[in-house]
Design an enzyme around this catalytic site. Structure first.
Site, PDB file in Angstrom:
ATOM      1  N   ALA A   1      65.833  -3.559 -29.675  1.00 22.50           N
ATOM      2  CA  ALA A   1      65.895  -2.129 -29.970  1.00 22.50           C
ATOM      3  C   ALA A   1      67.313  -1.651 -29.709  1.00 22.50           C
ATOM      4  O   ALA A   1      68.055  -2.269 -28.941  1.00 22.50           O
ATOM      5  CB  ALA A   1      64.920  -1.397 -29.064  1.00 22.50           C
TER       6      ALA A   1
ATOM      7  N   GLY B   1      63.073  -6.270 -29.093  1.00 25.60           N
ATOM      8  CA  GLY B   1      62.412  -5.818 -30.310  1.00 25.60           C
ATOM      9  C   GLY B   1      62.617  -6.768 -31.482  1.00 25.60           C
ATOM     10  O   GLY B   1      61.785  -6.811 -32.401  1.00 25.60           O
TER      11      GLY B   1
ATOM     12  N   GLU C   1      60.027  -9.250 -31.053  1.00 29.03           N
ATOM     13  CA  GLU C   1      58.743  -8.569 -31.298  1.00 29.03           C
ATOM     14  C   GLU C   1      58.521  -8.341 -32.795  1.00 29.03           C
ATOM     15  O   GLU C   1      57.404  -8.500 -33.302  1.00 29.03           O
ATOM     16  CB  GLU C   1      58.718  -7.242 -30.525  1.00 29.03           C
ATOM     17  CG  GLU C   1      58.690  -7.492 -29.021  1.00 29.03           C
ATOM     18  CD  GLU C   1      58.899  -6.222 -28.197  1.00 29.03           C
ATOM     19  OE1 GLU C   1      59.953  -5.584 -28.365  1.00 29.03           O
ATOM     20  OE2 GLU C   1      58.011  -5.872 -27.413  1.00 29.03           O
TER      21      GLU C   1
ATOM     22  N   GLU D   1      64.036  -7.336 -21.790  1.00 31.06           N
ATOM     23  CA  GLU D   1      63.913  -5.925 -21.397  1.00 31.06           C
ATOM     24  C   GLU D   1      64.030  -5.731 -19.898  1.00 31.06           C
ATOM     25  O   GLU D   1      64.558  -4.718 -19.433  1.00 31.06           O
ATOM     26  CB  GLU D   1      62.577  -5.353 -21.891  1.00 31.06           C
ATOM     27  CG  GLU D   1      62.482  -5.155 -23.399  1.00 31.06           C
ATOM     28  CD  GLU D   1      62.016  -6.396 -24.158  1.00 31.06           C
ATOM     29  OE1 GLU D   1      61.962  -7.500 -23.566  1.00 31.06           O
ATOM     30  OE2 GLU D   1      61.712  -6.259 -25.353  1.00 31.06           O
TER      31      GLU D   1
HETATM   32  C1  LIG Z   1      61.823  -2.742 -28.223  1.00 32.27           C
HETATM   33  C2  LIG Z   1      61.731  -2.858 -26.749  1.00 32.27           C
HETATM   34  C3  LIG Z   1      61.028  -1.670 -26.249  1.00 32.27           C
HETATM   35  O1  LIG Z   1      60.966  -3.970 -26.435  1.00 32.27           O
HETATM   36  C4  LIG Z   1      63.037  -2.886 -26.044  1.00 32.27           C
HETATM   37  C5  LIG Z   1      64.222  -3.726 -26.486  1.00 32.27           C
HETATM   38  O2  LIG Z   1      64.328  -4.371 -27.478  1.00 32.27           O
HETATM   39  S1  LIG Z   1      65.462  -3.569 -25.394  1.00 32.27           S
HETATM   40  C6  LIG Z   1      66.781  -4.499 -26.100  1.00 32.27           C
HETATM   41  C7  LIG Z   1      66.673  -5.944 -25.797  1.00 32.27           C
HETATM   42  N1  LIG Z   1      67.850  -6.624 -26.227  1.00 32.27           N
HETATM   43  C8  LIG Z   1      68.863  -6.910 -25.421  1.00 32.27           C
HETATM   44  O3  LIG Z   1      68.853  -6.600 -24.248  1.00 32.27           O
HETATM   45  C9  LIG Z   1      70.014  -7.664 -26.026  1.00 32.27           C
HETATM   46  C10 LIG Z   1      71.284  -6.835 -25.976  1.00 32.27           C
HETATM   47  N2  LIG Z   1      72.419  -7.552 -26.526  1.00 32.27           N
HETATM   48  C11 LIG Z   1      73.043  -8.561 -25.863  1.00 32.27           C
HETATM   49  O4  LIG Z   1      72.663  -8.959 -24.786  1.00 32.27           O
HETATM   50  C12 LIG Z   1      74.222  -9.154 -26.529  1.00 32.27           C
HETATM   51  O5  LIG Z   1      74.694  -8.269 -27.527  1.00 32.27           O
HETATM   52  C13 LIG Z   1      73.934 -10.526 -27.184  1.00 32.27           C
HETATM   53  C14 LIG Z   1      73.660 -11.595 -26.103  1.00 32.27           C
HETATM   54  C15 LIG Z   1      72.751 -10.466 -28.135  1.00 32.27           C
HETATM   55  C16 LIG Z   1      75.179 -10.989 -28.023  1.00 32.27           C
HETATM   56  O6  LIG Z   1      76.333 -10.937 -27.228  1.00 32.27           O
HETATM   57  P1  LIG Z   1      77.768 -10.984 -27.903  1.00 32.27           P
HETATM   58  O7  LIG Z   1      77.835 -12.088 -28.886  1.00 32.27           O
HETATM   59  O8  LIG Z   1      78.761 -11.014 -26.796  1.00 32.27           O
HETATM   60  O9  LIG Z   1      77.887  -9.638 -28.762  1.00 32.27           O
HETATM   61  P2  LIG Z   1      78.133  -8.159 -28.171  1.00 32.27           P
HETATM   62  O10 LIG Z   1      79.578  -7.890 -28.114  1.00 32.27           O
HETATM   63  O11 LIG Z   1      77.331  -7.939 -26.954  1.00 32.27           O
HETATM   64  O12 LIG Z   1      77.439  -7.278 -29.331  1.00 32.27           O
HETATM   65  C17 LIG Z   1      78.136  -6.935 -30.535  1.00 32.27           C
HETATM   66  C18 LIG Z   1      77.899  -5.438 -30.765  1.00 32.27           C
HETATM   67  O13 LIG Z   1      76.521  -5.228 -30.945  1.00 32.27           O
HETATM   68  C19 LIG Z   1      76.054  -4.237 -30.003  1.00 32.27           C
HETATM   69  N3  LIG Z   1      74.674  -4.550 -29.628  1.00 32.27           N
HETATM   70  C20 LIG Z   1      74.133  -5.734 -29.364  1.00 32.27           C
HETATM   71  N4  LIG Z   1      72.857  -5.621 -29.045  1.00 32.27           N
HETATM   72  C21 LIG Z   1      72.577  -4.318 -29.106  1.00 32.27           C
HETATM   73  C22 LIG Z   1      71.393  -3.552 -28.884  1.00 32.27           C
HETATM   74  N5  LIG Z   1      70.211  -4.130 -28.565  1.00 32.27           N
HETATM   75  N6  LIG Z   1      71.467  -2.226 -29.017  1.00 32.27           N
HETATM   76  C23 LIG Z   1      72.600  -1.603 -29.368  1.00 32.27           C
HETATM   77  N7  LIG Z   1      73.758  -2.286 -29.615  1.00 32.27           N
HETATM   78  C24 LIG Z   1      73.734  -3.612 -29.480  1.00 32.27           C
HETATM   79  C25 LIG Z   1      77.014  -4.384 -28.829  1.00 32.27           C
HETATM   80  O14 LIG Z   1      76.974  -3.238 -28.039  1.00 32.27           O
HETATM   81  C26 LIG Z   1      78.299  -4.601 -29.565  1.00 32.27           C
HETATM   82  O15 LIG Z   1      78.772  -3.354 -30.072  1.00 32.27           O
HETATM   83  P3  LIG Z   1      80.198  -2.755 -29.578  1.00 32.27           P
HETATM   84  O16 LIG Z   1      80.069  -2.597 -28.119  1.00 32.27           O
HETATM   85  O17 LIG Z   1      81.182  -3.782 -29.957  1.00 32.27           O
HETATM   86  O18 LIG Z   1      80.307  -1.468 -30.335  1.00 32.27           O
END
Ligand SMILES: CC(C)(O)CC(=O)SCCNC(=O)CCNC(=O)[C@H](O)C(C)(C)COP(=O)(O)OP(=O)(O)OC[C@H]1O[C@@H](n2cnc3c(N)ncnc32)[C@H](O)[C@@H]1OP(=O)(O)O
Length: 261
Positions: A70, A113, A116, A136
């Site tokens: 998400a 998500g 999911e 999460e």
């Molecule tokens: C639906 C529910 C209720 O179940 C809840 C959820 O889904 S909560 C979200 C769960 N997901 C996460 O916690 C994963 C979050 N992302 C990461 O941990 C990392 O991005 C990665 C391991 C997937 C990849 O890492 P990396 O290759 O180093 O890329 P990044 O620089 O981190 O990401 C690039 C760019 O994308 C943005 N990003 C990544 N994931 C998300 C996200 N889930 N939401 C919003 N934005 C996301 C990240 O912030 C980067 O953007 P910028 O900071 O460069 O603008």
């Protein structure tokens, strides 16, 4: 083969004769699932599902990410009353009401998500670079789009607890061994392979494919006794279709069936 394409803000929808592909397309956020993307995906699936010509739908992302969860930046300032009253992410349920078989073609990250959404589909085919997880807990929440329920049904309590409590990622091979993923293919060949599977499904009688999908899904929702009864009744009902007669006659006559619907 004619291909029609429709580009939306967050997704691309391509449709050939019998197979439609929805590509999540927010590359700068690793396809993070915003509310806007939810709306587009759900509406696209509903539109394709109501088209009798579409025999299979593929949902896919980019090579790096199916979807990294998400949209955390959209979610972070939400309050309990707000999220509760707007039924945040409640519309994803509409995707699971589709009768047309849906395949998730997963390359790269399918986290939170993203995992999911893949599990809402009927089958997951993964590239060998895929990573699945429910991280999460690292954000101070738990899965909210079905992860704790569908993951547990798919891989069992031990591995679901492991993933939901530690937030660790599981690679494609582990996911296949655990029963989350139907097939693992080389990442570079993912879409070609998934299209072949989708075309195979779409080449079947659509009525029969819907019955098969519903019968398998029923097993997750009811007792064995009721599921067996539902299966038997659906099996009997298929004898009211021309496609049952055509499929069995074609076998006996050693020819390819020509499905009516
Ligand atoms: C639906 C529910 C209720 O179940 C809840 C959820 O889904 S909560 C979200 C769960 N997901 C996460 O916690 C994963 C979050 N992302 C990461 O941990 C990392 O991005 C990665 C391991 C997937 C990849 O890492 P990396 O290759 O180093 O890329 P990044 O620089 O981190 O990401 C690039 C760019 O994308 C943005 N990003 C990544 N994931 C998300 C996200 N889930 N939401 C919003 N934005 C996301 C990240 O912030 C980067 O953007 P910028 O900071 O460069 O603008």
């Amino acid at each position: 083969m004619s291909v029609t394409e429709k580009q939306f803000e967050n997704i691309l929808v391509e449709q050939t004769d019998r197979v439609a592909t929805i590509t999540l397309n927010r590359p700068t956020a690793l396809n993070a699932l915003s509310s806007a993307m939810e709306k587009e995906v759900v509406e696209a699936v509903e539109g394709l599902d109501s088209d009798p010509g579409v025999g299979c739908i593929i949902i896919t992302g980019s090579e790096k990410a199916f979807a990294a969860g998400a949209d955390i930046k959209e979610m972070k300032d939400k309050s309990y009353p707000g999220i509760y009253l707007e039924r945040f992410f409640g519309d994803w349920k509409r995707l699971t009401a589709a009768r047309t078989p849906i395949i998730a073609a997963v390359s790269g990250f399918a986290l939170g998500g993203g995992c999911e959404l893949a599990m809402m589909c009927d089958m997951i085919i993964a590239g060998d670079n895929a990573k699945f997880g429910q991280p999460e807990i690292t954000l101070g929440v738990i899965p909210g789009m079905g992860g704790s329920q569908r993951l547990t049904r798919a891989v069992g309590k031990a591995k679901a607890m492991d993933l939901c409590l530690t937030g660790r990622q599981m690679d494609a091979d582990e996911a296949e061994r655990a029963g989350l993923v139907a097939r693992v293919v080389p990442a570079a060949e993912l879409l070609d392979e998934v299209r072949k599977v989708a075309e195979k499904i779409a080449s079947m009688s659509k009525t029969t494919a819907i019955a098969a999908k519903q019968a398998v899904n029923r097993s997750f929702e009811t007792t064995l006794e009721e599921g067996l009864l539902a299966e038997q009744n659906a099996f009997y009902a298929l004898f009211a279709t021309e496609d049952q007669s055509e499929g069995m006659s074609a076998f006996a006559e050693k020819r390819k069936p020509e499905w009516k619907r």
